[in-house]
Scaffold this motif. Structure first.
Motif, PDB file in Angstrom:
ATOM      1  N   UNK A  52       0.865  -1.170   0.000  1.00 23.13           N
ATOM      2  CA  UNK A  52       0.000   0.000   0.000  1.00 23.13           C
ATOM      3  C   UNK A  52       0.908   1.228   0.000  1.00 23.13           C
ATOM      4  N   UNK A  53       0.353   2.388   0.220  1.00 25.93           N
ATOM      5  CA  UNK A  53       1.168   3.608   0.126  1.00 25.93           C
ATOM      6  C   UNK A  53       2.189   3.730   1.253  1.00 25.93           C
ATOM      7  N   UNK A  54       2.022   2.968   2.356  1.00 25.76           N
ATOM      8  CA  UNK A  54       2.918   3.093   3.502  1.00 25.76           C
ATOM      9  C   UNK A  54       3.924   1.971   3.672  1.00 25.76           C
ATOM     10  N   UNK A  55       3.613   0.768   3.145  1.00 25.86           N
ATOM     11  CA  UNK A  55       4.475  -0.364   3.444  1.00 25.86           C
ATOM     12  C   UNK A  55       4.276  -1.524   2.475  1.00 25.86           C
ATOM     13  N   UNK A  56       5.246  -2.434   2.508  1.00 21.98           N
ATOM     14  CA  UNK A  56       5.134  -3.736   1.857  1.00 21.98           C
ATOM     15  C   UNK A  56       4.813  -4.733   2.967  1.00 21.98           C
ATOM     16  N   UNK A  57       3.975  -5.710   2.655  1.00 24.10           N
ATOM     17  CA  UNK A  57       3.634  -6.750   3.620  1.00 24.10           C
ATOM     18  C   UNK A  57       3.928  -8.097   2.976  1.00 24.10           C
ATOM     19  N   UNK A  58       4.766  -8.879   3.638  1.00 23.59           N
ATOM     20  CA  UNK A  58       5.138 -10.207   3.141  1.00 23.59           C
ATOM     21  C   UNK A  58       4.675 -11.228   4.171  1.00 23.59           C
ATOM     22  N   UNK A  59       3.868 -12.185   3.724  1.00 27.65           N
ATOM     23  CA  UNK A  59       3.418 -13.273   4.594  1.00 27.65           C
ATOM     24  C   UNK A  59       3.910 -14.585   4.015  1.00 27.65           C
ATOM     25  N   UNK A  60       4.567 -15.373   4.853  1.00 26.03           N
ATOM     26  CA  UNK A  60       5.180 -16.624   4.407  1.00 26.03           C
ATOM     27  C   UNK A  60       4.650 -17.769   5.271  1.00 26.03           C
TER      28      UNK A  60
END
Length: 148
Positions: A52-60
């Motif tokens: 999104x405009x504030x962050x990357x989110x990685x789920x593993x």
């Protein structure tokens, strides 16, 4: 909703499916060391990446692991996750018919853009899911200079 007519499987499709099952069952045995092959020790967990405009989110997804067996590093624009799922104690009396749960080491690496706050990267592990939050840095907007 449109109803679709279900077609009977064609003979060639049935044959392909049977051949896939045959090779799926054959390969785990043929790659074992005692058959002249080498064990496949590396595996790769599934990952979802969103932004999104504030962050990357990685789920593993790495179920069955302890967080002490997971190592997350950031260096030179690359976020790396390394871990090892330990082998459970083996019962010598059991012969496995099929073993689909991977054991051994894994390595995942992601190249990130330059506009991140590397000192604020967060990692958490709960219920078999590693969650990495990578905050974005403020982008430098061009400054308008008034001409006198």
């Amino acid at each position: 909703m449109k109803m679709m007519k279900r077609e009977e499987p064609r003979a060639i499709d049935m044959l392909r499916k049977e051949m896939d099952h045959f090779f799926d069952d054959l390969v785990p045995f043929s790659w074992k060391k005692e058959n002249g092959g080498s064990d496949l020790r590396m595996w790769s967990p599934s990952v979802d990446i969103s932004e999104d405009e504030n962050e990357y989110l990685i789920k593993m997804d790495i179920p069955g692991m302890d967080k002490k067996d997971i190592n997350v590093n950031y260096r030179d624009g690359r976020l790396t996750v390394i871990g090892e799922r330990k082998t459970e104690s083996k019962e010598e009396k059991k012969d496995y018919i099929r073993q689909e749960r991977y054991r051994g080491s894994f390595y995942r690496s992601f190249t990130l853009t330059d506009n991140i706050k590397d000192e604020e990267i967060q990692a958490s592990f709960k219920d078999g899911v590693l969650k990495l939050v990578v905050p974005k840095a403020e982008t430098v907007k061009p400054k308008s200079i008034k001409v006198n």
